[in-house]
Design a protein around this motif. Structure first.
Motif, PDB file in Angstrom:
ATOM      1  N   LEU A  55       0.813  -1.209   0.000  1.00 24.98           N
ATOM      2  CA  LEU A  55       0.000   0.000   0.000  1.00 24.98           C
ATOM      3  C   LEU A  55       0.849   1.263   0.000  1.00 24.98           C
ATOM      4  CD1 LEU A  55      -2.569  -1.164   2.694  1.00 24.98           C
ATOM      5  CD2 LEU A  55      -2.825  -1.312   0.218  1.00 24.98           C
ATOM      6  N   SER A  56       2.035   1.166   0.610  1.00 23.03           N
ATOM      7  CA  SER A  56       2.990   2.276   0.649  1.00 23.03           C
ATOM      8  C   SER A  56       4.329   1.680   1.063  1.00 23.03           C
ATOM      9  CB  SER A  56       2.544   3.346   1.650  1.00 23.03           C
ATOM     10  OG  SER A  56       2.691   2.878   2.981  1.00 23.03           O
ATOM     11  N   ASN A  57       5.330   2.513   1.248  1.00 22.18           N
ATOM     12  CA  ASN A  57       6.638   1.998   1.658  1.00 22.18           C
ATOM     13  C   ASN A  57       6.626   1.409   3.058  1.00 22.18           C
ATOM     14  OD1 ASN A  57       7.966   2.502  -0.730  1.00 22.18           O
ATOM     15  ND2 ASN A  57       8.805   4.480  -0.064  1.00 22.18           N
ATOM     16  N   ASN A  58       5.613   1.722   3.856  1.00 14.90           N
ATOM     17  CA  ASN A  58       5.556   1.166   5.215  1.00 14.90           C
ATOM     18  C   ASN A  58       4.173   0.610   5.547  1.00 14.90           C
ATOM     19  OD1 ASN A  58       4.345   3.772   5.400  1.00 14.90           O
ATOM     20  ND2 ASN A  58       4.661   3.763   7.628  1.00 14.90           N
ATOM     21  N   ALA A  59       3.499   0.077   4.524  1.00 15.78           N
ATOM     22  CA  ALA A  59       2.187  -0.524   4.779  1.00 15.78           C
ATOM     23  C   ALA A  59       1.864  -1.574   3.719  1.00 15.78           C
ATOM     24  CB  ALA A  59       1.089   0.542   4.798  1.00 15.78           C
ATOM     25  N   ASP A  60       1.202  -2.639   4.154  1.00 17.67           N
ATOM     26  CA  ASP A  60       0.731  -3.663   3.222  1.00 17.67           C
ATOM     27  C   ASP A  60      -0.572  -4.252   3.744  1.00 17.67           C
ATOM     28  OD1 ASP A  60       1.449  -5.476   5.269  1.00 17.67           O
ATOM     29  OD2 ASP A  60       3.281  -6.114   4.272  1.00 17.67           O
ATOM     30  N   VAL A  61      -1.177  -5.114   2.962  1.00 16.63           N
ATOM     31  CA  VAL A  61      -2.383  -5.819   3.371  1.00 16.63           C
ATOM     32  C   VAL A  61      -2.098  -7.305   3.209  1.00 16.63           C
ATOM     33  CG1 VAL A  61      -3.430  -5.601   1.066  1.00 16.63           C
ATOM     34  CG2 VAL A  61      -4.890  -6.069   3.042  1.00 16.63           C
ATOM     35  N   GLY A  62      -2.550  -8.112   4.181  1.00 17.35           N
ATOM     36  CA  GLY A  62      -2.233  -9.532   4.157  1.00 17.35           C
ATOM     37  C   GLY A  62      -3.331 -10.396   4.746  1.00 17.35           C
ATOM     38  N   TYR A  63      -3.182 -11.691   4.547  1.00 20.81           N
ATOM     39  CA  TYR A  63      -4.151 -12.692   5.007  1.00 20.81           C
ATOM     40  C   TYR A  63      -3.472 -13.659   5.966  1.00 20.81           C
ATOM     41  CZ  TYR A  63      -7.291 -16.754   4.862  1.00 20.81           C
ATOM     42  OH  TYR A  63      -8.120 -17.805   5.214  1.00 20.81           O
ATOM     43  N   TYR A  64      -4.202 -14.057   7.012  1.00 24.61           N
ATOM     44  CA  TYR A  64      -3.663 -15.026   7.984  1.00 24.61           C
ATOM     45  C   TYR A  64      -4.811 -15.889   8.489  1.00 24.61           C
ATOM     46  CZ  TYR A  64      -1.446 -16.822  12.264  1.00 24.61           C
ATOM     47  OH  TYR A  64      -0.950 -17.648  13.252  1.00 24.61           O
ATOM     48  N   SER A  65      -4.599 -17.202   8.524  1.00 30.43           N
ATOM     49  CA  SER A  65      -5.590 -18.106   9.119  1.00 30.43           C
ATOM     50  C   SER A  65      -4.899 -19.024  10.114  1.00 30.43           C
ATOM     51  CB  SER A  65      -6.306 -18.926   8.039  1.00 30.43           C
ATOM     52  OG  SER A  65      -5.410 -19.814   7.382  1.00 30.43           O
ATOM     53  N   TRP A  66      -5.636 -19.409  11.159  1.00 28.60           N
ATOM     54  CA  TRP A  66      -5.028 -20.239  12.195  1.00 28.60           C
ATOM     55  C   TRP A  66      -5.996 -21.299  12.700  1.00 28.60           C
ATOM     56  CZ3 TRP A  66      -6.746 -15.286  12.952  1.00 28.60           C
ATOM     57  CH2 TRP A  66      -7.602 -15.042  14.025  1.00 28.60           C
ATOM     58  N   ARG A  67      -5.421 -22.340  13.274  1.00 30.73           N
ATOM     59  CA  ARG A  67      -6.184 -23.480  13.752  1.00 30.73           C
ATOM     60  C   ARG A  67      -6.691 -23.252  15.169  1.00 30.73           C
ATOM     61  NH1 ARG A  67      -2.037 -25.706  10.844  1.00 30.73           N
ATOM     62  NH2 ARG A  67      -0.637 -25.771  12.632  1.00 30.73           N
ATOM     63  N   CYS A  68      -7.916 -23.660  15.400  1.00 34.37           N
ATOM     64  CA  CYS A  68      -8.473 -23.757  16.744  1.00 34.37           C
ATOM     65  C   CYS A  68      -8.816 -25.221  16.994  1.00 34.37           C
ATOM     66  CB  CYS A  68      -9.729 -22.900  16.875  1.00 34.37           C
ATOM     67  SG  CYS A  68      -9.413 -21.137  16.986  1.00 34.37           S
ATOM     68  N   PRO A  69      -8.761 -25.674  18.247  1.00 34.62           N
ATOM     69  CA  PRO A  69      -9.046 -27.085  18.527  1.00 34.62           C
ATOM     70  C   PRO A  69     -10.511 -27.423  18.254  1.00 34.62           C
ATOM     71  CG  PRO A  69      -8.840 -25.848  20.573  1.00 34.62           C
ATOM     72  CD  PRO A  69      -8.422 -24.924  19.469  1.00 34.62           C
ATOM     73  N   PRO A  70     -10.800 -28.570  17.635  1.00 32.41           N
ATOM     74  CA  PRO A  70     -12.179 -28.989  17.388  1.00 32.41           C
ATOM     75  C   PRO A  70     -12.960 -29.041  18.706  1.00 32.41           C
ATOM     76  CG  PRO A  70     -10.615 -30.442  16.280  1.00 32.41           C
ATOM     77  CD  PRO A  70      -9.822 -29.564  17.186  1.00 32.41           C
ATOM     78  N   PRO A  71     -14.245 -28.746  18.674  1.00 30.94           N
ATOM     79  CA  PRO A  71     -15.077 -28.475  17.484  1.00 30.94           C
ATOM     80  C   PRO A  71     -15.142 -27.005  17.083  1.00 30.94           C
ATOM     81  CG  PRO A  71     -16.468 -28.669  19.400  1.00 30.94           C
ATOM     82  CD  PRO A  71     -15.061 -28.888  19.897  1.00 30.94           C
ATOM     83  N   ILE A  72     -14.272 -26.173  17.628  1.00 31.90           N
ATOM     84  CA  ILE A  72     -14.269 -24.760  17.246  1.00 31.90           C
ATOM     85  C   ILE A  72     -13.778 -24.632  15.808  1.00 31.90           C
ATOM     86  CG2 ILE A  72     -13.398 -22.466  17.839  1.00 31.90           C
ATOM     87  CD1 ILE A  72     -12.709 -23.619  20.610  1.00 31.90           C
ATOM     88  N   LYS A  73     -14.422 -23.773  15.030  1.00 29.35           N
ATOM     89  CA  LYS A  73     -13.988 -23.559  13.651  1.00 29.35           C
ATOM     90  C   LYS A  73     -12.697 -22.746  13.626  1.00 29.35           C
ATOM     91  CE  LYS A  73     -16.573 -23.148  10.140  1.00 29.35           C
ATOM     92  NZ  LYS A  73     -17.505 -22.732   9.062  1.00 29.35           N
ATOM     93  N   ASN A  74     -11.890 -22.991  12.612  1.00 30.70           N
ATOM     94  CA  ASN A  74     -10.675 -22.199  12.430  1.00 30.70           C
ATOM     95  C   ASN A  74     -11.027 -20.752  12.113  1.00 30.70           C
ATOM     96  OD1 ASN A  74      -9.156 -24.487  12.866  1.00 30.70           O
ATOM     97  ND2 ASN A  74      -8.944 -24.961  10.691  1.00 30.70           N
ATOM     98  N   ARG A  75     -10.079 -19.857  12.359  1.00 27.96           N
ATOM     99  CA  ARG A  75     -10.293 -18.433  12.149  1.00 27.96           C
ATOM    100  C   ARG A  75      -9.373 -17.905  11.056  1.00 27.96           C
ATOM    101  NH1 ARG A  75     -14.157 -19.973  15.704  1.00 27.96           N
ATOM    102  NH2 ARG A  75     -15.154 -18.175  16.667  1.00 27.96           N
TER     103      ARG A  75
END
Length: 267
Positions: free
Chosen positions: A97-117
């Motif tokens: 987005l600029s020299n000191n900014a970006d946009v990104g994606y992150y997903s992580w696991r949660c223990p079942p039966p909770i859905k991942n985020r």
């Protein structure tokens, strides 16, 4: 922020984040062991129904064996993160987005039966007066909407403040107000964040100890967070992004009992 000309953080935003990290006013200590401390923001004078349901937490760690600059590199290096972040499912940078900014994606696991985020965030950083700051917050990206595999979480404000205390030591502060969404009770979220924060801090510290050796073997000169001209990301107009709000997301039902110490958010 919607009334501002740009969604990108301003100098005032960085100054406010720094102030929150260093202030002791309106913070209650919840944990103090092994050189790590955890505080929760308190709201004196406010009625209970005026207090945010999701706590803002702050964690401080005194590091005596890793330079501040190295810890800053660890937080930025997405390739290295794959070697130490055991909760991560997927992570990638989307655009610059600029020299000191970006946009990104992150997903992580949660223990079942909770859905991942998962989360899409605008991240911005600043190195100034021997201090390192990284902040992020959730945004809507037109090409990365919520999907059925994950519950879309929200970072209201998450970030890091690092300051050297010597050639090989530093103070490391993590501050976050984040909502994993779904239908997890807010007390579970708040309790879990207090329990998990010291564990996450320990993991990041351990990663810092091994980073220099790893980096020597893995493209040692490549640090686009320090040298913007190295970035290989496509440019994106920040105006294409907007703040992600909780009431715009689908409410996912997760009605079951859950151990407050188990759902792990390491974003």
């Amino acid at each position: 922020m919607s009334s501002r000309e740009s969604i990108l953080p301003t100098e005032a935003d960085f100054a406010d984040f720094r102030k929150q990290c260093l202030s002791s006013d309106n913070w209650a200590n919840k944990y103090d062991k092994h050189g790590r401390q955890v505080w929760v923001e308190v709201h004196p004078g406010k009625k209970k129904n005026q207090v945010p349901k999701v706590h803002k937490i702050k964690c401080k760690m005194v590091i005596d064996d890793v330079p501040a600059a190295t810890m800053y590199d660890v937080l930025h290096d997405s390739i290295f993160r794959k070697t130490w972040d055991s909760a991560m499912n997927e992570s990638f940078d989307i655009a610059k987005l600029s020299n000191n900014a970006d946009v990104g994606y992150y997903s992580w696991r949660c223990p079942p039966p909770i859905k991942n985020r998962d989360v899409v965030t605008l991240r911005s950083w600043q190195v100034k007066d021997d201090e390192y700051i990284i902040i992020n917050f959730s945004v809507k990206h037109p090409k990365h909407p919520p999907n059925k595999l994950n519950v879309r979480a929200i970072s209201l404000l998450t970030g890091y403040y690092i300051k050297p205390t010597g050639a090989n030591s530093c103070v490391f502060i993590y501050l976050s107000q984040a909502d994993p969404m779904g239908s997890l009770p807010k007390w579970v979220i708040n309790k879990a964040s207090q329990v998990l924060a010291p564990r996450v801090m320990s993991r990041v510290h351990s990663a810092g100890r091994s980073y220099s050796e790893w980096k020597q073997q893995n493209n040692p000169e490549y640090k686009p967070w320090l040298y913007p001209e190295q970035s290989k990301l496509p440019m994106m107009n920040p105006a294409e992004l907007s703040i992600q709000k909780a009431d715009e997301l689908e409410q996912v039902d997760e009605t079951f009992k859950v151990d407050a110490q188990e759902c792990e958010d390491s974003s």
